[in-house]
Design a protein around this motif. Structure first.
Motif, PDB file in Angstrom:
ATOM      1  N   ARG A  87      37.033  36.954 -33.739  1.00 23.28           N
ATOM      2  CA  ARG A  87      36.390  37.690 -32.651  1.00 23.28           C
ATOM      3  C   ARG A  87      36.974  37.302 -31.293  1.00 23.28           C
ATOM      4  O   ARG A  87      36.772  37.995 -30.307  1.00 23.28           O
ATOM      5  CB  ARG A  87      34.862  37.497 -32.681  1.00 23.28           C
ATOM      6  N   LEU A  88      37.710  36.186 -31.249  1.00 27.23           N
ATOM      7  CA  LEU A  88      38.329  35.768 -29.992  1.00 27.23           C
ATOM      8  C   LEU A  88      39.773  36.259 -29.868  1.00 27.23           C
ATOM      9  O   LEU A  88      40.434  36.018 -28.866  1.00 27.23           O
ATOM     10  CB  LEU A  88      38.299  34.236 -29.874  1.00 27.23           C
ATOM     11  N   VAL A  89      40.259  36.935 -30.914  1.00 23.63           N
ATOM     12  CA  VAL A  89      41.658  37.392 -30.913  1.00 23.63           C
ATOM     13  C   VAL A  89      41.701  38.851 -30.444  1.00 23.63           C
ATOM     14  O   VAL A  89      40.970  39.695 -30.951  1.00 23.63           O
ATOM     15  CB  VAL A  89      42.276  37.251 -32.322  1.00 23.63           C
ATOM     16  N   ASP A  90      42.556  39.123 -29.493  1.00 29.58           N
ATOM     17  CA  ASP A  90      42.656  40.457 -28.903  1.00 29.58           C
ATOM     18  C   ASP A  90      43.345  41.435 -29.866  1.00 29.58           C
ATOM     19  O   ASP A  90      44.211  41.040 -30.639  1.00 29.58           O
ATOM     20  CB  ASP A  90      43.488  40.341 -27.613  1.00 29.58           C
ATOM     21  N   ASP A  91      42.934  42.714 -29.799  1.00 26.34           N
ATOM     22  CA  ASP A  91      43.636  43.761 -30.554  1.00 26.34           C
ATOM     23  C   ASP A  91      44.985  44.005 -29.868  1.00 26.34           C
ATOM     24  O   ASP A  91      45.165  44.926 -29.066  1.00 26.34           O
ATOM     25  CB  ASP A  91      42.810  45.057 -30.587  1.00 26.34           C
ATOM     26  N   GLN A  92      45.920  43.158 -30.200  1.00 25.36           N
ATOM     27  CA  GLN A  92      47.231  43.111 -29.551  1.00 25.36           C
ATOM     28  C   GLN A  92      47.957  44.464 -29.611  1.00 25.36           C
ATOM     29  O   GLN A  92      47.970  45.120 -30.645  1.00 25.36           O
ATOM     30  CB  GLN A  92      48.067  42.052 -30.287  1.00 25.36           C
ATOM     31  N   LEU A 140      46.934  46.277 -33.023  1.00 22.56           N
ATOM     32  CA  LEU A 140      46.555  45.583 -34.252  1.00 22.56           C
ATOM     33  C   LEU A 140      45.038  45.629 -34.409  1.00 22.56           C
ATOM     34  O   LEU A 140      44.307  45.322 -33.476  1.00 22.56           O
ATOM     35  CB  LEU A 140      47.024  44.124 -34.175  1.00 22.56           C
ATOM     36  N   ARG A 141      44.565  46.012 -35.596  1.00 17.46           N
ATOM     37  CA  ARG A 141      43.128  46.006 -35.848  1.00 17.46           C
ATOM     38  C   ARG A 141      42.733  44.614 -36.364  1.00 17.46           C
ATOM     39  O   ARG A 141      42.807  44.328 -37.561  1.00 17.46           O
ATOM     40  CB  ARG A 141      42.767  47.080 -36.890  1.00 17.46           C
ATOM     41  N   TYR A 180      40.989  43.744 -24.756  1.00 15.00           N
ATOM     42  CA  TYR A 180      40.633  45.110 -25.112  1.00 15.00           C
ATOM     43  C   TYR A 180      39.245  45.145 -25.762  1.00 15.00           C
ATOM     44  O   TYR A 180      38.896  44.264 -26.549  1.00 15.00           O
ATOM     45  CB  TYR A 180      41.697  45.664 -26.061  1.00 15.00           C
ATOM     46  N   ASP A 181      38.461  46.174 -25.437  1.00 14.18           N
ATOM     47  CA  ASP A 181      37.078  46.253 -25.915  1.00 14.18           C
ATOM     48  C   ASP A 181      36.915  47.064 -27.202  1.00 14.18           C
ATOM     49  O   ASP A 181      35.796  47.316 -27.646  1.00 14.18           O
ATOM     50  CB  ASP A 181      36.173  46.839 -24.830  1.00 14.18           C
ATOM     51  N   GLY A 182      38.007  47.481 -27.806  1.00 10.58           N
ATOM     52  CA  GLY A 182      37.913  48.160 -29.099  1.00 10.58           C
ATOM     53  C   GLY A 182      37.508  49.625 -29.021  1.00 10.58           C
ATOM     54  O   GLY A 182      37.204  50.242 -30.042  1.00 10.58           O
ATOM     55  N   HIS A 183      37.550  50.178 -27.815  1.00 11.66           N
ATOM     56  CA  HIS A 183      37.120  51.562 -27.588  1.00 11.66           C
ATOM     57  C   HIS A 183      37.712  52.560 -28.604  1.00 11.66           C
ATOM     58  O   HIS A 183      37.009  53.445 -29.075  1.00 11.66           O
ATOM     59  CB  HIS A 183      37.526  51.965 -26.171  1.00 11.66           C
ATOM     60  N   CYS A 184      38.982  52.454 -28.937  1.00 15.58           N
ATOM     61  CA  CYS A 184      39.649  53.463 -29.790  1.00 15.58           C
ATOM     62  C   CYS A 184      39.662  53.093 -31.275  1.00 15.58           C
ATOM     63  O   CYS A 184      40.226  53.825 -32.089  1.00 15.58           O
ATOM     64  CB  CYS A 184      41.082  53.696 -29.303  1.00 15.58           C
ATOM     65  N   GLY A 228      35.113  36.596 -39.456  1.00 14.81           N
ATOM     66  CA  GLY A 228      36.015  35.627 -40.084  1.00 14.81           C
ATOM     67  C   GLY A 228      36.861  34.874 -39.079  1.00 14.81           C
ATOM     68  O   GLY A 228      36.668  34.984 -37.870  1.00 14.81           O
ATOM     69  N   ALA A 229      37.793  34.131 -39.610  1.00 16.96           N
ATOM     70  CA  ALA A 229      38.643  33.303 -38.776  1.00 16.96           C
ATOM     71  C   ALA A 229      40.024  33.241 -39.409  1.00 16.96           C
ATOM     72  O   ALA A 229      40.191  33.547 -40.582  1.00 16.96           O
ATOM     73  CB  ALA A 229      38.055  31.903 -38.662  1.00 16.96           C
ATOM     74  N   THR A 230      41.005  32.879 -38.628  1.00 12.85           N
ATOM     75  CA  THR A 230      42.371  32.751 -39.132  1.00 12.85           C
ATOM     76  C   THR A 230      42.799  31.294 -39.029  1.00 12.85           C
ATOM     77  O   THR A 230      42.623  30.663 -37.981  1.00 12.85           O
ATOM     78  CB  THR A 230      43.311  33.677 -38.335  1.00 12.85           C
ATOM     79  N   THR A 231      43.316  30.789 -40.136  1.00  8.78           N
ATOM     80  CA  THR A 231      43.691  29.375 -40.210  1.00  8.78           C
ATOM     81  C   THR A 231      45.179  29.253 -40.524  1.00  8.78           C
ATOM     82  O   THR A 231      45.709  30.007 -41.329  1.00  8.78           O
ATOM     83  CB  THR A 231      42.876  28.681 -41.330  1.00  8.78           C
ATOM     84  N   PHE A 232      45.831  28.331 -39.877  1.00 14.91           N
ATOM     85  CA  PHE A 232      47.241  28.072 -40.167  1.00 14.91           C
ATOM     86  C   PHE A 232      47.549  26.604 -39.919  1.00 14.91           C
ATOM     87  O   PHE A 232      46.785  25.905 -39.265  1.00 14.91           O
ATOM     88  CB  PHE A 232      48.163  28.980 -39.332  1.00 14.91           C
TER      89      PHE A 232
END
Ligand code: GLU
Ligand code: ZN
Length: 239
Positions: A191-196, A167-168, A141-145, A173-177
């Motif tokens: 930035r590589l995670v899609d707005d699911q 999901l916004r 998704y390109d974040g249009h909305c 940043g990054a997410t670590t687990f």
């Protein structure tokens, strides 16, 4: 296996789950993952939970749930909480927890951590085509909305306009687990995670929303599941 970071500082009784979807004949993968959850729980005197993830109406097959129960029992993998045995965190069938997912989607929307997306299938197909043509690093998704005025989005939704809830994901940043089977933590750039999509246009939650809401409210302390879910884990951590 990933562990919520807050579980480290506040020890809680160990609770693990398997969450099969009743979409056909019992899968050998379900039994395989159940075995690890089962022995991990039994070794630590923890609780092993069976949750049925049956919100995908298109893929649902009658009789499949009973077949899962039978197959797991035949293998000796008895669960402590589940749809047929009950427990303090029920119901254990997602189709019976729809109100909870709706409520949590509303909480995320109110906090701006989720947003309504009114894009049509045609627009999304067009975006994808362009991403493929330009060999974009990220497909999705390109974040249009994202920038829609929330009050305006509420009005459109109330007027019955077809939409999903997404999901916004933070732009930077990054997410670590931690995956406890690996020596190093896993870090994935946001930035590589899609707005699911969290809520589909028919109002049903997606796997991601229902799964995370349930893991939270059922007090799950450790997630043991197939490695194919690692790429989804940043979304789950953010949620
Ligand atoms: N419903 C998912 C499945 O069938 C559960 C995956 C998970 O354990 O989070 O694979
Ligand atoms: Zn949109």
């Amino acid at each position: 296996m990933s562990e919520a970071s807050h579980a480290v500082s506040t020890p809680r009784p160990l609770r693990v789950r398997i969450a099969p979807s009743p979409t056909g004949d019992p899968h050998v993968g379900t039994a395989y993952i159940a075995l690890f959850n089962y022995v991990f729980a039994r070794k630590a005197g923890g609780t092993f939970i069976l949750r049925i993830e049956d919100t995908d109406q298109e893929r649902y097959t009658a009789g499949s749930e009973a077949a899962i129960f039978e197959a797991l029992r035949w293998l000796g993998l008895e669960w402590d909480e589940g749809p047929d045995v009950g427990g303090p965190h029920g119901p254990y069938r997602q189709s019976e927890r729809m109100g909870l997912y709706r409520e949590q989607a509303r909480v995320l929307l109110a906090r701006g951590e989720a947003y309504r997306c009114f894009c049509t299938r045609e627009r999304l197909d067009e975006v994808r085509k362009q991403q493929l043509a330009s060999k974009s690093e990220k497909l999705g998704y390109d974040g249009h909305c994202r920038a829609l005025d929330p009050a305006e989005a509420e009005r459109r939704a109330a007027a019955g306009e077809v939409h999903v809830v997404r999901l916004r994901v933070p732009e930077g940043g990054a997410t670590t687990f931690r995956d406890h089977l690996r020596p190093e933590p896993i870090t994935i750039e946001n930035r590589l995670v899609d707005d699911q999509v969290l809520v589909k246009s028919d109002g049903f939650p997606t796997y991601h929303l229902a799964n995370v809401v349930d893991d939270h409210f059922m007090g799950i302390t450790h997630v043991i599941r197939g490695e194919e879910w690692i790429t989804s884990t940043p979304k789950h951590v953010l949620l």
